[in-house]
Design an enzyme around this catalytic site. Structure first.
Site, PDB file in Angstrom:
ATOM      1  CE  LYS A 122      44.088 -57.089  -4.255  1.00 36.67           C
ATOM      2  NZ  LYS A 122      43.823 -55.676  -4.605  1.00 36.67           N
ATOM      3  CG  ASP A 162      41.398 -55.682  -1.940  1.00 39.42           C
ATOM      4  OD1 ASP A 162      41.551 -54.830  -2.829  1.00 39.42           O
ATOM      5  OD2 ASP A 162      40.494 -56.547  -1.998  1.00 39.42           O
TER       6      ASP A 162
HETATM    7  P1  NDP Z   1      36.252 -53.081   2.793  1.00 35.75           P
HETATM    8  O1  NDP Z   1      36.494 -54.404   3.389  1.00 35.75           O
HETATM    9  O2  NDP Z   1      36.622 -51.865   3.547  1.00 35.75           O
HETATM   10  O3  NDP Z   1      34.712 -52.927   2.386  1.00 35.75           O
HETATM   11  C1  NDP Z   1      34.133 -53.805   1.496  1.00 35.75           C
HETATM   12  C2  NDP Z   1      32.645 -53.489   1.384  1.00 35.75           C
HETATM   13  O4  NDP Z   1      32.082 -54.246   0.334  1.00 35.75           O
HETATM   14  C3  NDP Z   1      31.878 -53.855   2.633  1.00 35.75           C
HETATM   15  O5  NDP Z   1      30.785 -53.002   2.757  1.00 35.75           O
HETATM   16  C4  NDP Z   1      31.457 -55.291   2.324  1.00 35.75           C
HETATM   17  O6  NDP Z   1      30.325 -55.721   3.042  1.00 35.75           O
HETATM   18  C5  NDP Z   1      31.134 -55.180   0.863  1.00 35.75           C
HETATM   19  N1  NDP Z   1      31.346 -56.497   0.238  1.00 35.75           N
HETATM   20  C6  NDP Z   1      32.507 -57.206   0.193  1.00 35.75           C
HETATM   21  N2  NDP Z   1      32.322 -58.374  -0.401  1.00 35.75           N
HETATM   22  C7  NDP Z   1      31.043 -58.412  -0.739  1.00 35.75           C
HETATM   23  C8  NDP Z   1      30.253 -59.365  -1.398  1.00 35.75           C
HETATM   24  N3  NDP Z   1      30.768 -60.529  -1.823  1.00 35.75           N
HETATM   25  N4  NDP Z   1      28.938 -59.056  -1.606  1.00 35.75           N
HETATM   26  C9  NDP Z   1      28.421 -57.877  -1.169  1.00 35.75           C
HETATM   27  N5  NDP Z   1      29.126 -56.934  -0.539  1.00 35.75           N
HETATM   28  C10 NDP Z   1      30.409 -57.198  -0.332  1.00 35.75           C
HETATM   29  O7  NDP Z   1      37.000 -53.110   1.376  1.00 35.75           O
HETATM   30  P2  NDP Z   1      37.406 -51.885   0.428  1.00 35.75           P
HETATM   31  O8  NDP Z   1      36.436 -50.780   0.556  1.00 35.75           O
HETATM   32  O9  NDP Z   1      38.839 -51.619   0.646  1.00 35.75           O
HETATM   33  O10 NDP Z   1      37.261 -52.573  -1.009  1.00 35.75           O
HETATM   34  C11 NDP Z   1      36.097 -52.465  -1.824  1.00 35.75           C
HETATM   35  C12 NDP Z   1      36.460 -52.717  -3.263  1.00 35.75           C
HETATM   36  O11 NDP Z   1      37.420 -51.742  -3.698  1.00 35.75           O
HETATM   37  C13 NDP Z   1      37.116 -54.080  -3.574  1.00 35.75           C
HETATM   38  O12 NDP Z   1      36.723 -54.486  -4.867  1.00 35.75           O
HETATM   39  C14 NDP Z   1      38.601 -53.744  -3.575  1.00 35.75           C
HETATM   40  O13 NDP Z   1      39.331 -54.668  -4.333  1.00 35.75           O
HETATM   41  C15 NDP Z   1      38.568 -52.388  -4.244  1.00 35.75           C
HETATM   42  N6  NDP Z   1      39.728 -51.523  -4.035  1.00 35.75           N
HETATM   43  C16 NDP Z   1      40.174 -51.215  -2.784  1.00 35.75           C
HETATM   44  C17 NDP Z   1      41.252 -50.372  -2.635  1.00 35.75           C
HETATM   45  C18 NDP Z   1      41.739 -49.945  -1.298  1.00 35.75           C
HETATM   46  O14 NDP Z   1      42.663 -49.127  -1.252  1.00 35.75           O
HETATM   47  N7  NDP Z   1      41.166 -50.397  -0.194  1.00 35.75           N
HETATM   48  C19 NDP Z   1      41.980 -49.831  -3.796  1.00 35.75           C
HETATM   49  C20 NDP Z   1      41.377 -50.162  -5.077  1.00 35.75           C
HETATM   50  C21 NDP Z   1      40.305 -50.994  -5.159  1.00 35.75           C
HETATM   51  P3  NDP Z   1      30.524 -56.748   4.282  1.00 35.75           P
HETATM   52  O15 NDP Z   1      31.137 -55.941   5.358  1.00 35.75           O
HETATM   53  O16 NDP Z   1      29.153 -57.228   4.586  1.00 35.75           O
HETATM   54  O17 NDP Z   1      31.417 -57.847   3.772  1.00 35.75           O
HETATM   55  O1  2IT Z   2      43.192 -52.905  -5.551  1.00 34.58           O
HETATM   56  C1  2IT Z   2      44.030 -52.066  -5.133  1.00 34.58           C
HETATM   57  O2  2IT Z   2      44.561 -51.257  -5.894  1.00 34.58           O
HETATM   58  C2  2IT Z   2      44.321 -52.048  -3.701  1.00 34.58           C
HETATM   59  N1  2IT Z   2      43.720 -52.809  -2.944  1.00 34.58           N
HETATM   60  C3  2IT Z   2      45.386 -51.126  -3.159  1.00 34.58           C
HETATM   61  C4  2IT Z   2      46.753 -51.699  -3.376  1.00 34.58           C
HETATM   62  C5  2IT Z   2      47.874 -50.946  -2.726  1.00 34.58           C
HETATM   63  O3  2IT Z   2      48.987 -51.495  -2.809  1.00 34.58           O
HETATM   64  O4  2IT Z   2      47.682 -49.869  -2.194  1.00 34.58           O
END
Ligand code: NDP
Ligand code: 2IT
Length: 449
Positions: A122, A162
């Site tokens: 990461k 992420d």
């Molecule tokens: P994005 O940046 O696309 O979206 C994140 C969302 O969460 C936004 O709406 C953001 O709001 C909100 N958010 C982030 N930080 C905070 C906080 N501290 N408090 C409140 N709201 C918050 O990220 P993802 O959708 O990609 O990721 C979301 C979650 O999923 C994370 O935990 C990530 O690790 C996990 N994840 C992502 C994967 C991926 O493929 N993208 C895979 C597996 C897990 P704002 O815009 O206001 O910051």
């Molecule tokens: O938390 C996760 O699994 C991710 N942000 C995706 C990682 C990846 O390599 O696709």
């Protein structure tokens, strides 16, 4: 407190989120260590909690006003026993070593569960993309890559997105990598479709979480049809969770960002989701605008001083936390149970704190922990790597079919491991043990490295 947790806390006392992740995994795998004394003798716990490599670097860049800004960049290469390091990059002001070590640690077991050959890593930066121009984001990404390129590669370490890192950022990062190395390779996943990306990668985490929820419900002869669902976040994971929920006949009613949340009792429809996608991915606006446009919705500002999050205090059947870590505490979990929620499926990484997890398990909810439920994203990343190696692209249907199969297999292995260790239906214990065994077997085969 277990010996290993004490060791980790003494060594790095400030890394709270890392302690939390280590504590949960080590508690789950204690029976495995007890049954196999050779693992303790081989110092497997001590080796698992120590990253194979940590890179930390300065990222200087110039903003649109001509001011010099300095951020901190990181890459944690946690465990490479079963494949090249693999895991996302997070750009968020809260990013520090402890948060990235927790995410890298979770990633090791998650990636093992996918059945694909990927180690865990990461990275990211405390850079805040919010309010920055495209030009500033490009300059930051380019400067970030000017150091990171030395440490990654298609067979070494393959980053992805992420929080705060989506298609735009991956493009800028990949562009600079290609220039510095003079090489076009599959060093990133989540790439654009015209330059090596995979169909379904943007959708994969959200779709995968919903497939996982459907598998959990099937164990109780139920489906998502007609279920009212709470979803948090409004980024990549939340958007495609809502999309798949709609396809499955469920009714999503909430979304949030760090400023607040909306509750739309009438349901978030396809048309409303299109508005959210435009709002978040193109205009980069706040979720508050949803309630200004759709009068069926109520908006409430976030209150960081409150002891609970009101998003989790609505009548519903299922919850899909999809924003960030520790967004559900004990009080939120109790509210979910009180409101009739029977399933919690984690799109985010470690969104539930230990008090919350305890309540879900105590009330026998169908509770899918992040490292199992959100593994669809990295799984399709693994499929993107495969397509890049073969220099071909699979169709949407083919990738989606493979994603479904992988989520089904993760569900089965978690359930089987839980049952084998006397905790039937406990997906936390099951996912931790199944992931752990695969990584540890490989470490044992490879000796003390
Ligand atoms: P994005 O940046 O696309 O979206 C994140 C969302 O969460 C936004 O709406 C953001 O709001 C909100 N958010 C982030 N930080 C905070 C906080 N501290 N408090 C409140 N709201 C918050 O990220 P993802 O959708 O990609 O990721 C979301 C979650 O999923 C994370 O935990 C990530 O690790 C996990 N994840 C992502 C994967 C991926 O493929 N993208 C895979 C597996 C897990 P704002 O815009 O206001 O910051
Ligand atoms: O938390 C996760 O699994 C991710 N942000 C995706 C990682 C990846 O390599 O696709």
């Amino acid at each position: 407190m277990s010996e290993i947790l004490e060791h980790v806390k003494n060594r790095d006392p400030q890394e709270r989120e890392f302690h939390q992740a280590v504590s949960e995994v080590m508690e789950s795998v204690k029976p495995v260590l007890d049954r196999n004394p050779i693992y303790r003798k081989a110092k497997i716990p001590e080796r698992l909690v120590e990253p194979e490599r940590v890179v930390m670097f300065r990222v200087p860049w110039v903003d649109d006003q001509g001011n010099i800004q300095v951020n901190r960049g990181f890459r944690i290469q946690m465990n490479g026993a079963i494949g090249p390091y693999k895991g996302g990059l997070r750009f968020h002001p809260s990013v520090n070593l402890g948060i990235l070590k927790f995410l890298a640690f979770e990633q090791v077991f998650k990636n093992a569960l996918t059945t694909l050959p990927m180690g865990g890593g990461k990275g990211g930066s405390d850079f805040n993309p919010k309010g920055k121009s495209d030009n500033e984001v490009m300059h930051f990404c380019h400067n970030f890559m000017c150091e990171l390129f030395r440490h990654i590669g298609a067979d070494t370490d393959v980053p992805a997105g992420d929080i705060g890192v989506g298609a735009r950022e991956i493009g800028f990062l990949f562009g600079m990598y290609k220039k510095l190395r003079n090489e076009f390779s599959g060093v990133f996943t989540g790439k654009g479709l015209n330059w090596g990306g995979s169909l379904i990668r943007p959708e994969a985490t959200g779709y995968g979480a919903v497939y996982f929820a459907a598998e959990m419900l099937a164990t109780r002869s139920q489906s998502l049809e007609g279920k009212v669902c709470l979803v948090s976040g409004s980024g990549n994971v939340a958007q495609y969770t809502v999309e798949k929920l709609l396809q499955m006949g469920a009714t999503p009613v909430t979304l949030s960002d760090s400023s607040g949340y909306i509750y739309d009792e009438a349901g978030i429809t396809r048309e409303k989701l299109d508005f959210v996608m435009q709002l978040k991915n193109v205009r980069r606006g706040r979720i508050k605008e949803y309630a200004e446009k759709y009068k069926t919705a109520a908006y409430q500002d976030a209150d960081p001083t409150a002891d609970h999050n009101p998003l989790w205090d609505h009548k519903a059947d299922c919850a899909f936390p999809s924003a960030t870590q520790n967004e559900i505490n004990g009080k939120d979990a109790a509210n979910l149970v009180k409101n009739g929620v029977k399933l919690v499926c984690e799109g985010a990484n470690m969104p539930t704190d230990p008090d919350g997890v305890h309540i879900f398990l105590e009330h026998k909810l169908l509770y899918g922990p992040g490292k199992a439920a959100n593994a669809g994203g990295v799984s399709v990343s693994g499929l993107e790597m495969t397509q890049n190696s073969m220099r071909l692209s699979w169709t949407r249907e083919e990738v989606d079919q493979r994603l479904k199969m992988i989520m089904k297999s993760i569900h089965t292995s978690a359930l089987e491991a839980a049952a084998a260790y006397g905790q039937p239906g406990n997906y936390v214990v099951g996912a931790n043990i199944a992931g752990f065994l695969k990584v540890v077997d490989a470490m044992m085969d490879q000796g003390v490295v």
